[in-house]
Scaffold this motif. Structure first.
Motif, PDB file in Angstrom:
ATOM      1  N   PRO A   1       5.176  -2.897   5.512  1.00  0.00           N
ATOM      2  CA  PRO A   1       5.300  -3.778   4.329  1.00  0.00           C
ATOM      3  C   PRO A   1       4.374  -4.986   4.457  1.00  0.00           C
ATOM      4  O   PRO A   1       4.814  -6.094   4.717  1.00  0.00           O
TER       5      PRO A   1
ATOM      6  N   LYS B   1      -0.424   6.459   7.995  1.00  0.00           N
ATOM      7  CA  LYS B   1       0.308   7.716   7.810  1.00  0.00           C
ATOM      8  C   LYS B   1      -0.553   8.906   8.234  1.00  0.00           C
ATOM      9  O   LYS B   1      -0.047   9.878   8.790  1.00  0.00           O
TER      10      LYS B   1
ATOM     11  N   ASN C   1      -1.421  -2.341  -0.440  1.00  0.00           N
ATOM     12  CA  ASN C   1      -0.367  -1.723  -1.247  1.00  0.00           C
ATOM     13  C   ASN C   1       0.438  -0.715  -0.418  1.00  0.00           C
ATOM     14  O   ASN C   1      -0.124   0.130   0.274  1.00  0.00           O
ATOM     15  N   GLY C   2       1.765  -0.853  -0.502  1.00  0.00           N
ATOM     16  CA  GLY C   2       2.632  -0.025   0.334  1.00  0.00           C
ATOM     17  C   GLY C   2       2.569   1.455  -0.009  1.00  0.00           C
ATOM     18  O   GLY C   2       2.691   2.309   0.868  1.00  0.00           O
ATOM     19  N   GLU C   3       2.348   1.756  -1.265  1.00  0.00           N
ATOM     20  CA  GLU C   3       2.411   3.153  -1.701  1.00  0.00           C
ATOM     21  C   GLU C   3       1.042   3.835  -1.652  1.00  0.00           C
ATOM     22  O   GLU C   3       0.910   4.919  -1.122  1.00  0.00           O
ATOM     23  N   PHE C   4       0.033   3.170  -2.226  1.00  0.00           N
ATOM     24  CA  PHE C   4      -1.275   3.825  -2.297  1.00  0.00           C
ATOM     25  C   PHE C   4      -2.351   3.079  -1.517  1.00  0.00           C
ATOM     26  O   PHE C   4      -3.521   3.344  -1.672  1.00  0.00           O
TER      27      PHE C   4
ATOM     28  N   GLU D   1       8.509  -3.077  -0.483  1.00  0.00           N
ATOM     29  CA  GLU D   1       7.121  -2.941  -0.030  1.00  0.00           C
ATOM     30  C   GLU D   1       6.400  -1.782  -0.711  1.00  0.00           C
ATOM     31  O   GLU D   1       5.196  -1.614  -0.586  1.00  0.00           O
ATOM     32  N   ASN D   2       7.169  -0.970  -1.434  1.00  0.00           N
ATOM     33  CA  ASN D   2       6.593   0.221  -2.021  1.00  0.00           C
ATOM     34  C   ASN D   2       5.548  -0.090  -3.082  1.00  0.00           C
ATOM     35  O   ASN D   2       4.559   0.612  -3.233  1.00  0.00           O
TER      36      ASN D   2
ATOM     37  N   SER E   1       5.183  -7.696   1.682  1.00  0.00           N
ATOM     38  CA  SER E   1       6.536  -7.935   1.182  1.00  0.00           C
ATOM     39  C   SER E   1       7.524  -8.273   2.289  1.00  0.00           C
ATOM     40  O   SER E   1       8.690  -8.490   2.012  1.00  0.00           O
TER      41      SER E   1
END
Lengths: 284, 436
Positions: free
Chosen positions: A142, A134, A123-126, B257-258, A145
């Motif tokens: 990504p 990070k 998952n890109g966010e979490f 991608e988020n 995606s």
């Protein structure tokens, strides 16, 4: 006595005939038919039309491309990582049984569980991977995606999921190599690298051949991994032939066309299988 | 000593064979359902209500069974993705459930399969479901020439969910209703962290295709021409898709991608999303999210949204007793659809929507305001092929890999190919259009 043997075999033989042989025959016949579940009145024999349509279908070829890409990435991946793990486990003096069990553990999960787990990793966010990137000052990627990342991400998950089985098979083969070959080579002053090159690899070749053929067949049938992680996206770049067949047969209800593509996939797997076996049989 | 040892092996086998044959004959005579006594009819009801809505439906069925001891309905729920395959295969062989739910958008395909009974007599007779109680557009979705494929139970339009707390913090008192206020909210609500990443998004796409389809009616777009040909690349559709593409290009929505969207909304990272009224069931389980629902803001020249309906259908080939029992159940559900609405649906019947009870359901009634402007997905038996092409076009534009016109031009060519193939196979003349 022979009769008793047949009686013991009978339950399996009957189920094999009903659930394996019969569907194969039916799908072969279907592949020459137009058979739309939503309009059975239009069913009929169409000769090679379904095969012709598949060969002219851009979606079929993009699915073939995705399938080949997956197979070409996963087979060497499994072989190299599996062999490395097997060599590592083989060298272990203690705790090999525990490590062997741990290595095999991911393979016990079904694809639904594995897919959901890795969806969160990617998952890109979490997701775990982007969190780690990070944390160490990098940038999130990504994973699922972006066309450039999606297939390697699926391969990564598939390797994690299945490499345990490959490693165990290779470890068993490694343990079958008589120790005297290595002792003799050591007496002659052979280095570890040369022993690996001239003893281990040649003697592992039959098992490696088996691994390559079986993982290739599994690779060509790739479905669950992409279906769970990307649903074939982004922009159908990870939709393999098996998924396209599924969607044709069970979303569009075009059974005949789906069956024809299944036989084309079978032909593709057969060609690659025969080619691989011949390559592996060639003397070094 | 068991009964089998007294009978001997051969006797046992013959006995079992007789029982199996007996069951088979009984089932073949009654059309697959089980008539357990002279007066009681057992019916099976299949649907895809696997979420909280399923529990609500179960409660309604329990009450129906209590109030109608001569008819017993048992419900089987399964994931929508596998549901239609199982339904199709089972029902075509007359083994399926006596009652089932089909989305209005899927009806053309299912109806063509020939296993759905004409429900016209439900709309007439001694205790009719008044057809005038439905919006003509909704009823049109279940009509095939002079036949009715079923009874619409609900309408589930797409609408906007907002986080009221986040809106208030940005000085926005009301959910945006038009393009100007929506764009203003996008700029006010998106917050960047020190690293330049957005720590809060004003808006995120949920299911991209649905979000696009919600804008199509606003720009006077459509899917098909009156003759049934594909018309995905009409100016309205292009403008609608261009709007979403611009949001992505201007970084006013999270990058693909988020992975935000509905999850981000639940986690208070996104202030506004567009999704179906059925998502209310998910919100009802959440603690501490101050949500307000509103219609999709009017981005185009007129209001509009995408919607669909769950349609109650009866399988062909039932006995008269079963069919009457199934009709009784459908009437009951339709009359009691206010209870179904509580699970996160808008009742299809106007009279139910006019009750004070429905008015007290803030999300459902907010979404229901869009009914006069809603548009259902394309009405075609090749729905999957057309939908796949819409998906591809939307994905390309959101990812910035094509402009809206190029993407929809290609989608239209591919969708038309599917329509042409189907026409050729079914021998349907293009001039007649697709009249499933």
């Amino acid at each position: 006595m022979q009769r008793t043997g047949f009686l013991f075999l009978a339950p399996y033989a009957v189920s094999f005939a009903i659930f394996v042989i019969l569907p194969i025959v039916v799908s072969f016949v279907l592949s020459f038919m137009r058979f739309d579940l939503t309009a059975q009145s239009s069913a009929g024999f169409v000769g090679f039309d379904n095969y012709r349509e598949a060969l002219q279908d851009n979606y079929f070829w993009s699915a073939v491309k995705a399938t080949l890409l997956f197979a070409l990435m996963i087979v060497p991946g499994l072989l190299v990582i599996g062999l490395s793990m097997a060599l590592g486990m083989n060298a272990m003096a203690r705790g090999q049984a525990a490590v062997r069990a741990l290595v095999f553990l991911p393979g016990m999960l079904n694809i639904a569980v594995t897919g959901i787990l890795w969806q969160w990793f990617f998952n890109g966010e979490f997701g775990l991977f982007n969190f780690a990137l990070k944390h160490f000052g990098g940038q999130g990627q990504p994973w699922l995606s972006d066309k450039a990342f999606a297939m390697p991400s699926i391969v990564l998950m598939s390797v994690w999921w299945t490499v345990g089985g490959t490693a165990i098979i290779l470890l068993t083969a490694l343990q079958q190599i008589p120790g005297m070959y290595f002792e003799a080579a050591a007496l002659d002053g052979a280095s570890t690298t040369r022993m690996f090159r001239y003893i281990t690899l040649p003697l592992l070749k039959p098992v490696m051949s088996f691994v390559v053929v079986t993982t290739s067949i599994a690779g060509f049938q790739m479905f669950g991994q992409a279906f769970m992680l990307t649903r074939g996206g982004p922009e159908l770049s990870t939709r393999g032939v098996a998924q396209y067949i599924y969607e044709t047969a069970f979303n569009s209800y075009r059974m005949g066309y789906g069956a024809a593509m299944s036989w084309l996939l079978f032909a593709l797997i057969s060609v690659f299988g025969i080619f691989q076996i011949r390559m592996m049989r060639r003397p070094a | 000593m068991s009964i089998f040892s007294n009978l001997g092996i051969r006797g046992s086998i013959l006995g079992l064979a007789a029982i199996v044959t007996g069951i088979g004959v009984t089932r073949s005579c009654d059309g697959g359902g089980i008539v357990t006594s002279q007066h009681r009819v057992d019916l099976t009801f299949w649907n895809g209500f696997t979420g909280p809505d399923g529990r609500r439906m179960l409660e309604i069925i329990r009450d129906f069974n209590r109030e109608n001891p001569d008819i017993q309905v048992s419900m089987q729920r399964m994931d929508w993705a596998t549901y239609y395959n199982k339904l199709m295969v089972a029902a075509m062989d007359q083994r399926g459930p006596q009652l089932f739910v089909v989305h209005a958008s899927t009806l053309p395909r299912m109806y063509r399969s020939g296993f759905i009974e004409n429900s016209a007599r439900l709309y007439s007779g001694s205790d009719p479901i008044p057809s005038a109680d439905y919006d003509p557009y909704v009823l049109q979705q279940v009509k095939f020439k002079d036949q009715y494929a079923g009874v619409p139970l609900d309408i589930h339009p797409q609408g906007m969910y907002t986080n009221a707390e986040m809106l208030r913090a940005a000085g926005i008192q009301q959910p945006p209703a038009d393009k100007a206020s929506f764009m203003r909210a996008l700029r006010l609500l998106t917050k960047k962290s020190n690293s330049g990443d957005a720590s809060q998004w004003a808006f995120a796409l949920t299911l991209w295709r649905n979000n696009f389809q919600s804008l199509i009616p606003q720009f006077r777009g459509r899917y098909l021409k009156p003759n049934g040909d594909a018309d995905l690349n009409n100016p309205g559709n292009i403008a609608a898709l261009q709007f979403l593409g611009d949001l992505s290009r201007e970084k006013l929505i999270p990058p693909p991608e988020n992975g935000l969207g509905w999850v981000g909304y639940r986690q208070k990272k996104v202030a506004m999303v567009w999704d179906g009224v059925y998502m209310l069931g998910d919100l009802l389980r959440l603690q501490g999210l101050d949500y307000v629902a509103a219609p999709i803001p009017q981005i185009g020249p007129q209001p509009g949204t995408m919607a669909d309906s769950h349609v109650l259908c009866i399988r062909k080939g039932l006995s008269e007793a079963q069919r009457t029992g199934a009709e009784t159940f459908i009437r009951y559900l339709s009359k009691n659809s206010i209870r179904w609405a509580a699970a996160g649906q808008v009742p299809a019947r106007r009279s139910v929507r006019q009750t004070p009870e429905f008015a007290s359901m803030p999300v459902q009634s907010a979404f229901a305001r869009q009914i006069p402007f809603m548009m259902y997905p394309p009405r075609t038996p090749v729905l999957f092929e057309v939908t796949l092409e819409i998906d591809q076009a939307v994905e390309k534009v959101i990812r910035g890999n094509a402009d809206a016109k190029t993407a929809l031009d290609l989608a239209n060519v591919n969708a038309q190919r599917g329509i042409d193939r189907d026409r050729a196979e079914q021998k349907i003349a293009p001039a007649g259009g697709i009249q499933p």
